[in-house]
Design a protein around this motif. Structure first.
Motif, PDB file in Angstrom:
ATOM      1  N   GLN A 104       0.876  -1.169   0.080  1.00  0.00           N
ATOM      2  CA  GLN A 104      -0.035   0.013   0.191  1.00  0.00           C
ATOM      3  C   GLN A 104       0.865   1.117  -0.159  1.00  0.00           C
ATOM      4  OE1 GLN A 104      -2.414  -0.504   3.528  1.00  0.00           O
ATOM      5  NE2 GLN A 104      -3.612  -2.015   2.600  1.00  0.00           N
ATOM      6  N   GLU A 105       2.010   1.077   0.740  1.00  0.00           N
ATOM      7  CA  GLU A 105       2.817   2.203   0.769  1.00  0.00           C
ATOM      8  C   GLU A 105       3.335   2.531  -0.577  1.00  0.00           C
ATOM      9  OE1 GLU A 105       7.127   3.405   3.008  1.00  0.00           O
ATOM     10  OE2 GLU A 105       5.712   1.659   3.917  1.00  0.00           O
ATOM     11  N   ASN A 106       3.640   1.734  -1.252  1.00  0.00           N
ATOM     12  CA  ASN A 106       4.276   1.870  -2.404  1.00  0.00           C
ATOM     13  C   ASN A 106       3.376   2.090  -3.784  1.00  0.00           C
ATOM     14  OD1 ASN A 106       7.476   1.075  -2.809  1.00  0.00           O
ATOM     15  ND2 ASN A 106       6.671   0.119  -0.913  1.00  0.00           N
ATOM     16  N   CYS A 107       2.126   2.133  -3.386  1.00  0.00           N
ATOM     17  CA  CYS A 107       1.283   2.650  -4.433  1.00  0.00           C
ATOM     18  C   CYS A 107       1.129   3.986  -4.322  1.00  0.00           C
ATOM     19  CB  CYS A 107      -0.286   2.079  -4.137  1.00  0.00           C
ATOM     20  SG  CYS A 107      -0.223   0.135  -4.245  1.00  0.00           S
ATOM     21  N   GLU A 108       1.170   4.666  -5.514  1.00  0.00           N
ATOM     22  CA  GLU A 108       1.029   6.371  -5.660  1.00  0.00           C
ATOM     23  C   GLU A 108      -0.529   6.558  -5.367  1.00  0.00           C
ATOM     24  OE1 GLU A 108       3.350   8.387  -8.525  1.00  0.00           O
ATOM     25  OE2 GLU A 108       4.115   6.570  -9.115  1.00  0.00           O
ATOM     26  N   PRO A 109      -0.963   7.796  -5.200  1.00  0.00           N
ATOM     27  CA  PRO A 109      -2.330   8.312  -4.796  1.00  0.00           C
ATOM     28  C   PRO A 109      -3.044   8.242  -6.352  1.00  0.00           C
ATOM     29  CG  PRO A 109      -0.614   9.785  -3.739  1.00  0.00           C
ATOM     30  CD  PRO A 109       0.099   8.940  -4.563  1.00  0.00           C
ATOM     31  N   ALA A 110      -4.081   7.841  -6.100  1.00  0.00           N
ATOM     32  CA  ALA A 110      -5.004   7.552  -7.544  1.00  0.00           C
ATOM     33  C   ALA A 110      -5.674   9.070  -7.626  1.00  0.00           C
ATOM     34  CB  ALA A 110      -6.156   6.842  -7.086  1.00  0.00           C
ATOM     35  N   LEU A 111      -5.299   9.569  -8.841  1.00  0.00           N
ATOM     36  CA  LEU A 111      -5.718  10.818  -9.290  1.00  0.00           C
ATOM     37  C   LEU A 111      -6.331  10.672 -10.798  1.00  0.00           C
ATOM     38  CD1 LEU A 111      -2.610  12.852  -8.233  1.00  0.00           C
ATOM     39  CD2 LEU A 111      -4.884  12.760  -7.300  1.00  0.00           C
ATOM     40  N   CYS A 112      -7.033  11.642 -11.061  1.00  0.00           N
ATOM     41  CA  CYS A 112      -7.617  11.734 -12.491  1.00  0.00           C
ATOM     42  C   CYS A 112      -6.617  12.965 -13.101  1.00  0.00           C
ATOM     43  CB  CYS A 112      -9.028  12.244 -12.416  1.00  0.00           C
ATOM     44  SG  CYS A 112     -10.212  11.322 -11.992  1.00  0.00           S
ATOM     45  N   THR A 113      -6.151  12.518 -14.309  1.00  0.00           N
ATOM     46  CA  THR A 113      -5.297  13.520 -15.091  1.00  0.00           C
ATOM     47  C   THR A 113      -6.241  14.004 -16.461  1.00  0.00           C
ATOM     48  OG1 THR A 113      -3.179  12.377 -14.538  1.00  0.00           O
ATOM     49  CG2 THR A 113      -3.100  13.920 -16.364  1.00  0.00           C
ATOM     50  N   VAL A 114      -6.264  15.110 -16.664  1.00  0.00           N
ATOM     51  CA  VAL A 114      -7.068  15.790 -17.721  1.00  0.00           C
ATOM     52  C   VAL A 114      -6.359  16.688 -18.690  1.00  0.00           C
ATOM     53  CG1 VAL A 114      -9.006  17.348 -18.592  1.00  0.00           C
ATOM     54  CG2 VAL A 114      -9.142  15.952 -16.347  1.00  0.00           C
ATOM     55  N   LEU A 115      -6.094  16.210 -19.877  1.00  0.00           N
ATOM     56  CA  LEU A 115      -5.228  16.736 -20.965  1.00  0.00           C
ATOM     57  C   LEU A 115      -6.016  17.373 -21.974  1.00  0.00           C
ATOM     58  CD1 LEU A 115      -2.333  14.266 -21.699  1.00  0.00           C
ATOM     59  CD2 LEU A 115      -2.399  16.321 -20.019  1.00  0.00           C
ATOM     60  N   PHE A 116      -6.027  18.572 -22.163  1.00  0.00           N
ATOM     61  CA  PHE A 116      -6.797  19.231 -23.314  1.00  0.00           C
ATOM     62  C   PHE A 116      -5.887  19.051 -24.449  1.00  0.00           C
ATOM     63  CE2 PHE A 116      -7.439  23.027 -26.182  1.00  0.00           C
ATOM     64  CZ  PHE A 116      -8.862  22.714 -26.343  1.00  0.00           C
ATOM     65  N   MET A 117      -6.656  18.744 -25.810  1.00  0.00           N
ATOM     66  CA  MET A 117      -5.970  18.362 -27.002  1.00  0.00           C
ATOM     67  C   MET A 117      -6.652  19.056 -28.199  1.00  0.00           C
ATOM     68  SD  MET A 117      -4.789  14.652 -28.425  1.00  0.00           S
ATOM     69  CE  MET A 117      -3.986  14.573 -30.064  1.00  0.00           C
ATOM     70  N   ALA A 118      -6.099  19.629 -28.893  1.00  0.00           N
ATOM     71  CA  ALA A 118      -6.674  20.425 -30.044  1.00  0.00           C
ATOM     72  C   ALA A 118      -5.590  20.782 -31.204  1.00  0.00           C
ATOM     73  CB  ALA A 118      -7.039  21.713 -29.515  1.00  0.00           C
ATOM     74  N   GLY A 119      -6.111  21.070 -32.355  1.00  0.00           N
ATOM     75  CA  GLY A 119      -5.216  21.320 -33.510  1.00  0.00           C
ATOM     76  C   GLY A 119      -5.375  22.895 -33.792  1.00  0.00           C
ATOM     77  N   ALA A 120      -4.489  23.459 -33.991  1.00  0.00           N
ATOM     78  CA  ALA A 120      -4.374  25.078 -34.182  1.00  0.00           C
ATOM     79  C   ALA A 120      -4.514  25.163 -35.669  1.00  0.00           C
ATOM     80  CB  ALA A 120      -3.080  25.387 -33.864  1.00  0.00           C
ATOM     81  N   GLY A 121      -5.702  25.478 -36.361  1.00  0.00           N
ATOM     82  CA  GLY A 121      -5.631  25.435 -37.651  1.00  0.00           C
ATOM     83  C   GLY A 121      -5.533  26.628 -38.208  1.00  0.00           C
ATOM     84  N   GLY A 122      -5.971  26.938 -39.490  1.00  0.00           N
ATOM     85  CA  GLY A 122      -5.662  28.193 -40.489  1.00  0.00           C
ATOM     86  C   GLY A 122      -5.914  29.254 -39.902  1.00  0.00           C
ATOM     87  N   SER A 123      -7.257  29.618 -39.454  1.00  0.00           N
ATOM     88  CA  SER A 123      -7.551  30.849 -39.218  1.00  0.00           C
ATOM     89  C   SER A 123      -6.706  31.276 -37.976  1.00  0.00           C
ATOM     90  CB  SER A 123      -9.011  30.992 -38.669  1.00  0.00           C
ATOM     91  OG  SER A 123      -9.364  29.963 -37.680  1.00  0.00           O
ATOM     92  N   LEU A 124      -6.625  30.447 -36.873  1.00  0.00           N
ATOM     93  CA  LEU A 124      -5.640  30.777 -35.838  1.00  0.00           C
ATOM     94  C   LEU A 124      -4.164  31.218 -36.371  1.00  0.00           C
ATOM     95  CD1 LEU A 124      -5.820  28.845 -32.340  1.00  0.00           C
ATOM     96  CD2 LEU A 124      -3.518  29.656 -33.414  1.00  0.00           C
ATOM     97  N   ARG A 125      -3.695  30.271 -37.059  1.00  0.00           N
ATOM     98  CA  ARG A 125      -2.273  30.679 -37.496  1.00  0.00           C
ATOM     99  C   ARG A 125      -2.181  31.688 -38.487  1.00  0.00           C
ATOM    100  NH1 ARG A 125      -0.660  25.694 -40.909  1.00  0.00           N
ATOM    101  NH2 ARG A 125      -2.757  25.694 -41.216  1.00  0.00           N
ATOM    102  N   ALA A 126      -3.154  32.255 -39.112  1.00  0.00           N
ATOM    103  CA  ALA A 126      -3.308  33.419 -40.062  1.00  0.00           C
ATOM    104  C   ALA A 126      -3.250  34.644 -39.132  1.00  0.00           C
ATOM    105  CB  ALA A 126      -4.566  33.483 -40.925  1.00  0.00           C
ATOM    106  N   GLY A 127      -3.507  34.527 -37.778  1.00  0.00           N
ATOM    107  CA  GLY A 127      -3.711  35.713 -37.113  1.00  0.00           C
ATOM    108  C   GLY A 127      -2.229  35.842 -36.553  1.00  0.00           C
ATOM    109  N   VAL A 128      -1.190  35.103 -36.806  1.00  0.00           N
ATOM    110  CA  VAL A 128      -0.001  35.331 -36.455  1.00  0.00           C
ATOM    111  C   VAL A 128       0.943  35.555 -37.642  1.00  0.00           C
ATOM    112  CG1 VAL A 128       2.154  33.997 -35.584  1.00  0.00           C
ATOM    113  CG2 VAL A 128      -0.188  33.217 -35.035  1.00  0.00           C
ATOM    114  N   THR A 129       0.569  35.273 -38.873  1.00  0.00           N
ATOM    115  CA  THR A 129       1.700  35.461 -40.105  1.00  0.00           C
ATOM    116  C   THR A 129       0.469  35.393 -41.382  1.00  0.00           C
ATOM    117  OG1 THR A 129       3.232  34.798 -41.459  1.00  0.00           O
ATOM    118  CG2 THR A 129       2.171  33.179 -40.154  1.00  0.00           C
ATOM    119  N   ASP A 130       0.960  35.989 -42.243  1.00  0.00           N
ATOM    120  CA  ASP A 130       0.227  35.982 -43.604  1.00  0.00           C
ATOM    121  C   ASP A 130       0.261  34.822 -44.339  1.00  0.00           C
ATOM    122  OD1 ASP A 130      -0.869  38.764 -43.234  1.00  0.00           O
ATOM    123  OD2 ASP A 130       0.910  39.525 -44.308  1.00  0.00           O
TER     124      ASP A 130
END
Length: 485
Positions: free
Chosen positions: A357-383
């Motif tokens: 039990q001592e060697n078991c790490e605490p149980a947690l939930c991990t939440v990763l947001f995942m997305a794709g940065a598309g054309g419109s977003l990148r166009a705001g950075v460069t032509d």
């Protein structure tokens, strides 16, 4: 922040921050609650967030020199970083990013381009630390009865869910899209969400908190599979018990047959296991998956044993059966008919269970947001948006989300993942298309930005952004490196 507007009527203005294009009355907000009509102008409701490292916000210094002019910094890092939270968007595509901010870092002119991306192509990856069976692989995950994702491959001591994605946001019913969007936003903003899995369990998930499976809060994740547990603790069991079985849904371990037991000269016990034997001391499929011992469906561990072999087993033989978290354990002694009889566990074996039990790490939930940065977003950075993609791949441009580091996937596009617990509170919003709104920042040398074909006419000095009325400065709460190219 004031954005460009067009009038639909004398008392209404039209918001152009997303494809919904709301008409907003004076004093009211749009459908997303992020933009409002203030005296006939479209304004961003939430303040623009800037992170800073500063003693006034609770930062601590550990002096190592008595030099009076020492400022307390071991390594010089920029103390202020402009995030995209509250910055606004580039929609409808042609606009430069809301803030393109320049600052000098270690004598180098840098620029950070920030925008709140509108992501229809986004999702959440959830890691749930539990041995309990949540549901079959590929089973549908539901929120409020609507399909929002599926169960994916389980990993070492954790169950994995894949939630959201464009098909759930836009490919189903209107309610499915709305519920999916609400679920993703709540999870990304570190709120608790109850999910149900077809053919499986109900689970409450919240980033950084223990999962609650069928109403039971998890305390620890497994120390390892049954075989690994044998390897880790075989020496501690040697001489104290004749046999140990570590019950596990995936790989159940048997001490006397395991290589670790052989090297310690532990004698054969005549034990017979149900399930499919893999290699010595390792058994697959000893029971069906479930929420009982070691992630199986059993409540009585003896159910996975066959009769002991009388040629090797002897009355009085002792046996410890334990789960991979130490949550379940029992001690048995064979009677005259070679049947295991549950007996009070000796103290030294109780200690070994506590050690698991001592060697078991605490149980947690991990939440990763995942997305794709598309054309419109990148166009705001460069032509020329493809240049930004190449700059990110060449490590000339660093991508962050709300100031937090991200992992950018190899291959085409800018597909990234970020740990939502490292981001400031309330970093995520939505638009009712439906889509999530998430902050994204690109940091690079000013000279590299010019070479990208960046919007140089819109670069502002950091001091100008900091002095704005709608700016909120927050302390840098996480022990992460500064977002530097």
């Amino acid at each position: 922040m004031v954005m460009e507007t067009t009038s639909a009527a004398i008392d209404k203005i039209r918001c152009d921050a997303c494809p919904v294009m709301c008409y907003i009355k004076p004093g009211a907000a749009g459908a997303c609650d992020r933009y409002a009509n203030h005296d006939g102008k479209l304004v961003r409701v939430d303040p623009h967030v800037i992170l800073e490292r500063t003693v006034s916000h609770g930062g601590k210094l550990v002096p190592f020199s008595r030099t009076e002019d020492w400022d307390g910094k071991i390594v010089h890092e920029p103390s202020t970083f402009v995030t995209a939270i509250g910055a606004g968007t580039t929609y409808p595509d042609y606009k430069p990013a809301p803030f393109i901010v320049s600052a000098e870092v270690d004598g180098v002119d840098m620029v950070t381009v920030v925008t709140e991306g509108i992501f229809s192509y986004c999702g959440i990856k959830v890691k749930i630390d539990t041995d309990r069976y949540l549901g079959p692989e590929t089973a549908t995950v539901r929120a409020q009865g609507e399909a929002v994702g599926h169960v994916t491959t389980s990993e070492y001591g954790s169950q994995m869910l894949s939630l959201g994605g464009v098909h759930h946001l836009t490919g189903g019913s209107k309610k499915e899209g709305r519920v999916t969007c609400d679920t993703l936003m709540d999870l990304a903003n570190c709120k608790a969400v109850e999910l149900t899995i077809d053919g499986g369990a109900s689970v409450v998930v919240q980033a950084g908190q223990p999962p609650i499976v069928n109403g039971m809060k998890e305390e620890r994740m497994r120390v390892g599979c049954g075989s690994a547990t044998i390897g880790m603790f075989a020496k501690q069991w040697h001489g104290k018990v004749d046999e140990v079985v570590v019950v596990d849904d995936h790989i159940t371990g048997v001490l006397s047959e395991h290589q670790a037991g052989k090297l310690l000269d532990i004698a054969d016990t005549g034990i017979k296991m149900k399930g499919r034997r893999s290699t010595p001391g390792r058994y697959f499929q000893v029971a069906d998956p479930g929420t009982g011992w070691g992630g199986t469906n059993i409540s009585d561990p003896l159910a996975i044993l066959g009769p002991f072999d009388a040629k090797e087993a002897k009355p009085g033989l002792s046996m410890l059966m334990v789960s991979t978290t130490g949550e379940h354990s029992s001690y048995y002694v064979l009677d005259g008919a070679l049947k295991p009889v549950e007996t009070e566990m000796p103290d030294d074996l109780k200690f070994s269970v506590e050690r698991i039990q001592e060697n078991c790490e605490p149980a947690l939930c991990t939440v990763l947001f995942m997305a794709g940065a598309g054309g419109s977003l990148r166009a705001g950075v460069t032509d020329n948006p493809v240049r930004l993609t190449r700059s990110v791949k060449d490590a000339l441009t660093r991508v962050t989300s709300g100031g937090a580091p991200v992992y950018v996937w190899p291959g085409g596009g800018i597909t990234y993942m970020v740990d939502v617990t490292q981001m400031p509170a309330g970093a995520f919003g939505y638009v009712p298309t439906p889509a999530l709104v998430a902050p994204i920042e690109f940091t690079m040398k000013l000279s590299d930005y010019a070479a990208l074909g960046g919007h140089m006419d819109y670069v502002k000095p950091l001091s100008e952004v900091q002095s704005g009325d709608d700016v909120r400065q927050l302390p840098w709460q996480n022990p992460i490196p500064g977002p530097r190219a």
